[in-house]
Scaffold this motif. Structure first.
Motif, PDB file in Angstrom:
ATOM      1  N   GLU A   1       3.443   4.516  -4.514  1.00 47.01           N
ATOM      2  CA  GLU A   1       2.360   4.363  -3.547  1.00 47.01           C
ATOM      3  C   GLU A   1       2.854   4.776  -2.161  1.00 47.01           C
ATOM      4  O   GLU A   1       4.023   4.612  -1.831  1.00 47.01           O
ATOM      5  CB  GLU A   1       1.922   2.894  -3.520  1.00 47.01           C
ATOM      6  CG  GLU A   1       0.715   2.610  -2.680  1.00 47.01           C
ATOM      7  CD  GLU A   1       0.256   1.152  -2.784  1.00 47.01           C
ATOM      8  OE1 GLU A   1      -0.795   0.861  -2.196  1.00 47.01           O
ATOM      9  OE2 GLU A   1       0.930   0.332  -3.426  1.00 47.01           O
ATOM     10  N   ARG A   2       1.933   5.326  -1.382  1.00 47.63           N
ATOM     11  CA  ARG A   2       2.167   5.604   0.037  1.00 47.63           C
ATOM     12  C   ARG A   2       1.186   4.758   0.823  1.00 47.63           C
ATOM     13  O   ARG A   2       0.002   4.742   0.511  1.00 47.63           O
ATOM     14  CB  ARG A   2       1.936   7.073   0.351  1.00 47.63           C
ATOM     15  CG  ARG A   2       2.926   7.991  -0.283  1.00 47.63           C
ATOM     16  CD  ARG A   2       2.622   9.438   0.131  1.00 47.63           C
ATOM     17  NE  ARG A   2       3.523  10.334  -0.539  1.00 47.63           N
ATOM     18  CZ  ARG A   2       3.178  11.188  -1.490  1.00 47.63           C
ATOM     19  NH1 ARG A   2       1.917  11.274  -1.877  1.00 47.63           N
ATOM     20  NH2 ARG A   2       4.079  11.970  -2.042  1.00 47.63           N
ATOM     21  N   LYS A   3       1.702   4.049   1.822  1.00 41.14           N
ATOM     22  CA  LYS A   3       0.821   3.200   2.622  1.00 41.14           C
ATOM     23  C   LYS A   3       1.113   3.401   4.096  1.00 41.14           C
ATOM     24  O   LYS A   3       2.239   3.715   4.481  1.00 41.14           O
ATOM     25  CB  LYS A   3       1.061   1.715   2.295  1.00 41.14           C
ATOM     26  CG  LYS A   3       0.549   1.278   0.958  1.00 41.14           C
ATOM     27  CD  LYS A   3       0.697  -0.202   0.809  1.00 41.14           C
ATOM     28  CE  LYS A   3      -0.694  -0.781   0.843  1.00 41.14           C
ATOM     29  NZ  LYS A   3      -0.742  -2.196   0.524  1.00 41.14           N
TER      30      LYS A   3
ATOM     31  N   TRP B   1       6.742   4.760   1.871  1.00 38.22           N
ATOM     32  CA  TRP B   1       6.690   5.223   0.496  1.00 38.22           C
ATOM     33  C   TRP B   1       7.388   4.180  -0.366  1.00 38.22           C
ATOM     34  O   TRP B   1       8.533   3.799  -0.094  1.00 38.22           O
ATOM     35  CB  TRP B   1       7.410   6.560   0.333  1.00 38.22           C
ATOM     36  CG  TRP B   1       6.733   7.726   0.940  1.00 38.22           C
ATOM     37  CD1 TRP B   1       5.993   8.678   0.290  1.00 38.22           C
ATOM     38  CD2 TRP B   1       6.746   8.121   2.325  1.00 38.22           C
ATOM     39  NE1 TRP B   1       5.544   9.622   1.184  1.00 38.22           N
ATOM     40  CE2 TRP B   1       5.990   9.300   2.441  1.00 38.22           C
ATOM     41  CE3 TRP B   1       7.307   7.590   3.475  1.00 38.22           C
ATOM     42  CZ2 TRP B   1       5.788   9.953   3.647  1.00 38.22           C
ATOM     43  CZ3 TRP B   1       7.118   8.228   4.679  1.00 38.22           C
ATOM     44  CH2 TRP B   1       6.365   9.401   4.758  1.00 38.22           C
TER      45      TRP B   1
END
Length: 75
Positions: A54-56, A70
């Motif tokens: 996931e990228r936030k 990341w």
């Protein structure tokens, strides 16, 4: 957590460290997880078998802008 001081970057220290830690994890059947705030580090970790989960964008009271993070895993 670990990091490489700027004057030691580009000398293979991170690759050596990740190689050793990955071998121990593999020998014991463990997954590895990490987070990074650098797009260039994402590419480095992918070379060692990590996949991006996931990228936030994370807001922080200490920062005036969001931090890109990341989250990665290696099976």
């Amino acid at each position: 957590a670990f990091g490489i001081l700027p004057e030691y970057r580009g000398k293979g220290l991170c690759a050596t460290f990740l190689g050793c830690v990955s071998k121990v994890a593999d020998d014991h059947g463990h997954s590895m997880f990490l987070e990074t705030q650098s797009a260039s580090n994402e590419g480095l970790y992918k070379r060692f078998g990590f996949e991006t989960l996931e990228r936030k964008n994370i807001a922080s009271a200490a920062c005036t802008r969001e931090q890109h993070v990341w989250f990665m895993r290696r099976e």
